[in-house]
Design a protein around this motif. Structure first.
Motif, mmCIF file in Angstrom:
data_model
loop_
_atom_site.group_PDB
_atom_site.id
_atom_site.type_symbol
_atom_site.label_atom_id
_atom_site.label_comp_id
_atom_site.label_asym_id
_atom_site.label_seq_id
_atom_site.Cartn_x
_atom_site.Cartn_y
_atom_site.Cartn_z
ATOM 1 N N MET A 1 1.027 -1.360 -0.090
ATOM 2 C CA MET A 1 0.471 0.011 -0.117
ATOM 3 C C MET A 1 0.685 0.970 0.015
ATOM 4 N N PRO A 2 1.975 1.057 0.169
ATOM 5 C CA PRO A 2 3.000 2.707 0.867
ATOM 6 C C PRO A 2 3.248 2.948 -0.705
ATOM 7 N N ASP A 3 3.412 3.876 -1.020
ATOM 8 C CA ASP A 3 3.973 4.222 -2.525
ATOM 9 C C ASP A 3 5.633 3.576 -2.371
ATOM 10 N N PRO A 4 5.511 2.751 -3.193
ATOM 11 C CA PRO A 4 7.154 2.031 -3.998
ATOM 12 C C PRO A 4 8.331 2.532 -4.425
ATOM 13 N N ARG A 5 8.154 4.028 -4.453
ATOM 14 C CA ARG A 5 8.787 4.881 -4.911
ATOM 15 C C ARG A 5 9.929 5.087 -3.744
ATOM 16 N N PHE A 6 9.480 5.640 -2.726
ATOM 17 C CA PHE A 6 9.419 5.401 -1.275
ATOM 18 C C PHE A 6 9.871 4.708 -0.360
ATOM 19 N N PHE A 7 9.103 3.291 -0.542
ATOM 20 C CA PHE A 7 9.206 2.673 0.658
ATOM 21 C C PHE A 7 9.104 0.986 0.109
ATOM 22 N N LYS A 8 10.485 0.392 0.205
ATOM 23 C CA LYS A 8 10.486 -0.760 -0.834
ATOM 24 C C LYS A 8 10.071 -1.722 0.653
ATOM 25 N N LYS A 9 9.063 -3.487 -0.257
ATOM 26 C CA LYS A 9 9.459 -4.141 0.850
ATOM 27 C C LYS A 9 10.452 -4.883 1.259
ATOM 28 N N SER A 10 10.316 -4.799 2.605
ATOM 29 C CA SER A 10 11.677 -5.495 3.301
ATOM 30 C C SER A 10 11.591 -6.942 2.679
ATOM 31 N N ARG A 11 10.028 -8.095 3.188
ATOM 32 C CA ARG A 11 10.859 -9.169 2.681
ATOM 33 C C ARG A 11 8.843 -9.714 2.577
ATOM 34 N N THR A 12 8.110 -11.085 3.213
ATOM 35 C CA THR A 12 6.531 -11.441 2.754
ATOM 36 C C THR A 12 6.676 -11.932 4.126
ATOM 37 N N TYR A 13 5.685 -12.653 4.837
ATOM 38 C CA TYR A 13 5.444 -13.231 5.915
ATOM 39 C C TYR A 13 4.388 -13.881 5.637
ATOM 40 N N THR A 14 4.314 -15.376 6.504
ATOM 41 C CA THR A 14 3.541 -15.839 6.342
ATOM 42 C C THR A 14 1.922 -14.941 7.366
ATOM 43 N N LEU A 15 0.912 -15.519 6.770
ATOM 44 C CA LEU A 15 0.146 -15.400 8.520
ATOM 45 C C LEU A 15 0.337 -16.497 9.570
ATOM 46 N N ARG A 16 1.225 -17.096 9.820
ATOM 47 C CA ARG A 16 1.233 -17.436 11.395
ATOM 48 C C ARG A 16 2.480 -16.347 11.660
ATOM 49 N N GLU A 17 3.872 -16.729 10.948
ATOM 50 C CA GLU A 17 4.207 -15.189 11.575
ATOM 51 C C GLU A 17 3.554 -13.559 11.816
ATOM 52 N N ILE A 18 2.765 -13.728 11.095
ATOM 53 C CA ILE A 18 2.285 -12.596 11.408
ATOM 54 C C ILE A 18 1.544 -12.912 12.382
ATOM 55 N N ALA A 19 0.606 -13.644 12.882
ATOM 56 C CA ALA A 19 -0.540 -13.711 14.300
ATOM 57 C C ALA A 19 1.061 -13.394 15.373
ATOM 58 N N GLU A 20 2.150 -14.638 15.338
ATOM 59 C CA GLU A 20 2.827 -14.797 16.547
ATOM 60 C C GLU A 20 3.425 -13.314 16.572
ATOM 61 N N LYS A 21 4.004 -12.342 15.884
ATOM 62 C CA LYS A 21 4.669 -10.660 16.130
ATOM 63 C C LYS A 21 3.462 -9.502 16.400
ATOM 64 N N THR A 22 2.075 -10.107 16.137
ATOM 65 C CA THR A 22 1.141 -9.316 16.858
ATOM 66 C C THR A 22 0.048 -9.907 17.788
ATOM 67 N N GLY A 23 0.043 -11.289 18.054
ATOM 68 C CA GLY A 23 -0.812 -11.963 19.142
ATOM 69 C C GLY A 23 -2.028 -12.059 18.955
ATOM 70 N N CYS A 24 -2.107 -12.336 17.238
ATOM 71 C CA CYS A 24 -3.396 -13.017 17.046
ATOM 72 C C CYS A 24 -3.358 -14.717 17.376
ATOM 73 N N VAL A 25 -5.208 -15.262 17.276
ATOM 74 C CA VAL A 25 -5.326 -16.684 17.123
ATOM 75 C C VAL A 25 -6.198 -16.884 15.671
ATOM 76 N N ILE A 26 -5.192 -17.382 14.858
ATOM 77 C CA ILE A 26 -5.426 -17.114 13.114
ATOM 78 C C ILE A 26 -6.458 -18.487 13.453
#
Length: 89
Positions: A1-26
């Protein structure tokens, strides 16, 4: 969503990684290894993006989203479209 001219994506994340980092339940654990490429609004999200619902004003957009996953409260899971992985906050 950020403008790619200014922000480079670092990498992809799995839903498991996102859930672990945010404390959510899948909600659909079988989708935990699905990779997410970006963040997008409910209305424009695709099956490689994650979104969120924080205002019931957007409930109709939530019901029709094409997002791969969405951050929601437990109460909203029942309104999720088929195939959407809910990350319960």
């Amino acid at each position: 969503m950020p403008d790619p001219r200014f922000f480079k994506k670092s990498r992809t994340y799995t839903l498991r990684e996102i859930a672990e980092k945010t404390g959510c339940v899948i909600k659909l654990e079988e989708n935990a290894d699905r990779e997410i490429l970006d963040v997008a609004p409910l209305k424009t999200a695709t099956n490689t993006e994650i979104s969120f619902l924080d205002n019931l004003k957007y409930k109709a957009d939530f019901r029709e989203t094409k997002a791969a996953a969405c951050f929601v409260t437990e109460e909203m899971v029942k309104d999720s479209p088929t195939g959407l992985t809910c990350l319960i906050t």
